[in-house]
Design a protein around this motif. Structure first.
Motif, mmCIF file in Angstrom:
data_model
loop_
_atom_site.group_PDB
_atom_site.id
_atom_site.type_symbol
_atom_site.label_atom_id
_atom_site.label_comp_id
_atom_site.label_asym_id
_atom_site.label_seq_id
_atom_site.Cartn_x
_atom_site.Cartn_y
_atom_site.Cartn_z
ATOM 1 N N LEU A 11 -34.423 -11.893 13.162
ATOM 2 C CA LEU A 11 -34.089 -10.970 11.732
ATOM 3 C C LEU A 11 -32.935 -10.733 11.215
ATOM 4 O O LEU A 11 -32.681 -11.624 9.815
ATOM 5 C CB LEU A 11 -34.992 -9.855 10.917
ATOM 6 C CG LEU A 11 -37.089 -10.822 11.251
ATOM 7 C CD1 LEU A 11 -37.132 -9.116 10.315
ATOM 8 C CD2 LEU A 11 -37.278 -11.958 10.411
ATOM 9 N N GLU A 12 -32.099 -10.017 12.117
ATOM 10 C CA GLU A 12 -30.518 -10.340 11.266
ATOM 11 C C GLU A 12 -30.732 -11.511 11.038
ATOM 12 O O GLU A 12 -29.188 -11.641 10.630
ATOM 13 C CB GLU A 12 -30.117 -8.805 12.100
ATOM 14 C CG GLU A 12 -31.525 -7.339 11.707
ATOM 15 C CD GLU A 12 -30.796 -5.843 13.238
ATOM 16 O OE1 GLU A 12 -29.853 -6.627 13.463
ATOM 17 O OE2 GLU A 12 -30.652 -5.193 12.441
ATOM 18 N N LEU A 13 -29.811 -11.685 12.776
ATOM 19 C CA LEU A 13 -29.339 -13.099 12.500
ATOM 20 C C LEU A 13 -29.663 -14.948 11.715
ATOM 21 O O LEU A 13 -29.235 -15.457 11.584
ATOM 22 C CB LEU A 13 -29.825 -13.230 14.111
ATOM 23 C CG LEU A 13 -28.999 -12.893 15.502
ATOM 24 C CD1 LEU A 13 -29.745 -13.407 16.449
ATOM 25 C CD2 LEU A 13 -27.657 -12.956 15.684
ATOM 26 N N LEU A 14 -31.114 -14.345 11.225
ATOM 27 C CA LEU A 14 -31.292 -15.090 10.015
ATOM 28 C C LEU A 14 -30.863 -15.026 9.070
ATOM 29 O O LEU A 14 -31.197 -15.649 8.482
ATOM 30 C CB LEU A 14 -33.447 -15.225 10.328
ATOM 31 C CG LEU A 14 -33.552 -16.121 9.275
ATOM 32 C CD1 LEU A 14 -33.453 -17.361 10.330
ATOM 33 C CD2 LEU A 14 -35.761 -15.660 9.530
ATOM 34 N N THR A 15 -30.922 -13.896 8.809
ATOM 35 C CA THR A 15 -30.327 -13.213 7.522
ATOM 36 C C THR A 15 -28.705 -13.623 6.834
ATOM 37 O O THR A 15 -28.578 -14.607 7.051
ATOM 38 C CB THR A 15 -30.244 -11.610 6.835
ATOM 39 O OG1 THR A 15 -31.841 -11.882 7.154
ATOM 40 C CG2 THR A 15 -29.585 -11.201 5.574
ATOM 41 N N ARG A 16 -28.273 -13.527 8.682
ATOM 42 C CA ARG A 16 -26.952 -13.457 8.842
ATOM 43 C C ARG A 16 -26.307 -15.277 8.917
ATOM 44 O O ARG A 16 -25.555 -15.384 7.746
ATOM 45 C CB ARG A 16 -26.193 -13.105 10.225
ATOM 46 C CG ARG A 16 -24.893 -13.059 9.803
ATOM 47 C CD ARG A 16 -24.530 -12.841 10.965
ATOM 48 N NE ARG A 16 -24.699 -13.496 12.590
ATOM 49 C CZ ARG A 16 -24.133 -13.503 13.608
ATOM 50 N NH1 ARG A 16 -23.355 -11.532 13.926
ATOM 51 N NH2 ARG A 16 -24.754 -14.291 14.256
ATOM 52 N N ASP A 17 -27.044 -16.187 9.374
ATOM 53 C CA ASP A 17 -26.824 -17.200 9.316
ATOM 54 C C ASP A 17 -27.229 -18.192 9.061
ATOM 55 O O ASP A 17 -26.869 -19.686 8.643
ATOM 56 C CB ASP A 17 -26.976 -17.566 11.255
ATOM 57 C CG ASP A 17 -25.819 -17.276 12.367
ATOM 58 O OD1 ASP A 17 -24.801 -16.181 11.891
ATOM 59 O OD2 ASP A 17 -26.281 -17.216 13.593
ATOM 60 N N GLY A 18 -28.950 -18.094 7.833
ATOM 61 C CA GLY A 18 -29.726 -19.115 7.548
ATOM 62 C C GLY A 18 -30.461 -20.034 8.399
ATOM 63 O O GLY A 18 -31.513 -20.838 7.764
ATOM 64 N N GLN A 19 -30.043 -19.485 10.089
ATOM 65 C CA GLN A 19 -31.564 -20.623 10.162
ATOM 66 C C GLN A 19 -31.049 -20.276 12.082
ATOM 67 O O GLN A 19 -30.290 -19.006 12.686
ATOM 68 C CB GLN A 19 -31.368 -21.358 10.567
ATOM 69 C CG GLN A 19 -30.114 -22.126 10.937
ATOM 70 C CD GLN A 19 -29.825 -24.068 10.993
ATOM 71 O OE1 GLN A 19 -30.866 -24.244 10.732
ATOM 72 N NE2 GLN A 19 -28.348 -23.920 11.610
ATOM 73 N N VAL A 20 -32.367 -19.709 12.854
ATOM 74 C CA VAL A 20 -32.154 -19.595 14.242
ATOM 75 C C VAL A 20 -32.740 -20.947 14.868
ATOM 76 O O VAL A 20 -33.742 -21.507 14.351
ATOM 77 C CB VAL A 20 -32.939 -18.288 14.441
ATOM 78 C CG1 VAL A 20 -31.623 -17.451 13.815
ATOM 79 C CG2 VAL A 20 -33.891 -18.097 14.074
ATOM 80 N N LEU A 21 -32.550 -20.985 16.089
ATOM 81 C CA LEU A 21 -32.593 -21.608 17.365
ATOM 82 C C LEU A 21 -33.214 -20.593 18.860
ATOM 83 O O LEU A 21 -32.525 -20.181 18.715
ATOM 84 C CB LEU A 21 -31.438 -22.457 17.563
ATOM 85 C CG LEU A 21 -30.854 -23.523 15.945
ATOM 86 C CD1 LEU A 21 -29.740 -24.345 16.639
ATOM 87 C CD2 LEU A 21 -31.875 -24.491 15.920
ATOM 88 N N ALA A 22 -34.342 -21.588 19.369
ATOM 89 C CA ALA A 22 -35.154 -21.280 20.444
ATOM 90 C C ALA A 22 -33.684 -20.732 21.181
ATOM 91 O O ALA A 22 -33.625 -20.320 22.192
ATOM 92 C CB ALA A 22 -35.860 -22.140 20.662
ATOM 93 N N ALA A 23 -33.468 -22.077 21.851
ATOM 94 C CA ALA A 23 -32.346 -22.446 22.932
ATOM 95 C C ALA A 23 -31.380 -21.007 22.703
ATOM 96 O O ALA A 23 -31.427 -19.990 24.080
ATOM 97 C CB ALA A 23 -31.726 -23.694 23.539
ATOM 98 N N PRO A 24 -30.513 -20.933 22.179
ATOM 99 C CA PRO A 24 -29.838 -20.124 22.362
ATOM 100 C C PRO A 24 -30.069 -18.358 21.613
ATOM 101 O O PRO A 24 -29.420 -17.720 22.419
ATOM 102 C CB PRO A 24 -28.883 -20.044 20.510
ATOM 103 C CG PRO A 24 -28.859 -21.752 20.442
ATOM 104 C CD PRO A 24 -30.371 -22.141 20.803
ATOM 105 N N LEU A 25 -31.504 -18.296 21.561
ATOM 106 C CA LEU A 25 -31.648 -17.206 20.842
ATOM 107 C C LEU A 25 -32.484 -16.955 22.416
ATOM 108 O O LEU A 25 -32.389 -15.601 22.956
ATOM 109 C CB LEU A 25 -33.115 -17.072 20.753
ATOM 110 C CG LEU A 25 -32.974 -16.804 19.071
ATOM 111 C CD1 LEU A 25 -34.141 -17.289 17.540
ATOM 112 C CD2 LEU A 25 -31.572 -15.594 18.605
ATOM 113 N N ALA A 26 -32.513 -17.083 23.120
ATOM 114 C CA ALA A 26 -33.333 -17.301 24.405
ATOM 115 C C ALA A 26 -32.117 -16.830 25.291
ATOM 116 O O ALA A 26 -32.474 -15.600 25.958
ATOM 117 C CB ALA A 26 -34.060 -18.312 25.336
ATOM 118 N N ALA A 27 -30.905 -17.281 25.512
ATOM 119 C CA ALA A 27 -29.637 -17.165 26.148
ATOM 120 C C ALA A 27 -28.996 -15.778 25.569
ATOM 121 O O ALA A 27 -28.957 -15.284 26.471
ATOM 122 C CB ALA A 27 -28.655 -18.489 25.814
#
Length: 251
Positions: A11-27
């Motif tokens: 959620l913090e990344l989503l707030t900061r960047d406006g979107q998140v992607l599954a593959a980078p999150l997994a890494a």
């Protein structure tokens, strides 16, 4: 890392960047993409985000029932409504969407305005009863009670016979890449039909709708020629809209 900690970080990344992607999150978290997808599913079910292909976007908070949204006063919505009302030229055929921001637009219309208003919102239509020089054309259909607007095939058929000068669209999400969205499929169809029959589409976007997405796409941000936002809106967001060719009006 515990699941709750990972979700908080997402959620913090989503707030900061406006979107998140599954593959980078997994890494980033050292887990499988299946684990991340499960996290995103659970968070979406809790209304914390909106899943999209490959990841997620911030969920729109503008999805409460109309009766609840109407009780929440917003100086920003009032300013947007005033700015939108000032765009109307006497003699125009004007399409006005449903919603609380549209209600503010109607509230700011001059009492002596001469115009024709087309609306699928019973609330908007009734609010215009005391405007003696405004002709009101009511689009019928099935009443979608959440937003108090008429939807369905009958509404779209009626809209297809109208050429309007300007359409003021209400949305629950405005995102530079995900576009314009709303929380109901039939409502999205009606909004597209209204935009298609108007020479100009203006989106009314209070702060709770910006950089967010809902389940049903209305179209790209370029479906609108203009977006009216609150004066304090982050310039990074408005610059992204302007880069796409959309004019931004700060109210």
């Amino acid at each position: 890392m515990l699941t709750t900690q990972r979700k908080k970080a997402i959620l913090e990344l989503l707030t900061r960047d406006g979107q998140v992607l599954a593959a980078p999150l997994a890494a980033t978290f050292g887990v499988s993409e299946d684990t991340i997808r499960r996290d995103l599913r659970e968070m979406a079910a809790d209304g914390l985000l909106q899943r999209v292909h490959g990841g997620a976007l911030p969920a729109s908070s503008a999805v409460a029932p109309f009766s609840t949204r109407r009780t929440l006063e917003s100086s920003g919505k009032s300013a947007i409504g005033m700015a939108a009302a000032a765009m109307i030229v006497p003699g125009q055929i004007v399409m006005i969407d449903g919603g609380t921001t549209s209600a503010e637009l109607v509230r700011h219309l001059p009492s002596n305005l001469v115009a024709t208003v087309v609306t699928h919102s019973p609330t908007v239509a009734v609010a215009l009863v005391d405007h003696p020089s405004i002709e009101v054309i009511m689009i019928g259909g099935r009443l979608y009670k959440h937003s108090i607007v008429n939807v369905g095939a009958a509404a779209i058929e009626a809209i297809s016979h109208i050429h309007a000068d300007i359409y003021f669209m209400g949305v629950t999400g405005v995102h530079p890449t995900a576009g314009l969205s709303t929380g109901d499929l039939e409502e999205a169809y009606v909004k597209r039909a209204l935009a298609a029959r108007s020479a100009e589409t203006v989106v009314l976007a209070s702060m709770d709708k910006l950089n967010a997405a809902s389940a049903y796409s209305i179209g790209d941000v370029t479906l609108a020629q203009t977006v009216v936002v609150e004066r304090s809106t982050d310039s990074a967001f408005t610059e992204a809209l302007e880069a796409a060719g959309v004019s931004v009006v700060r109210a």
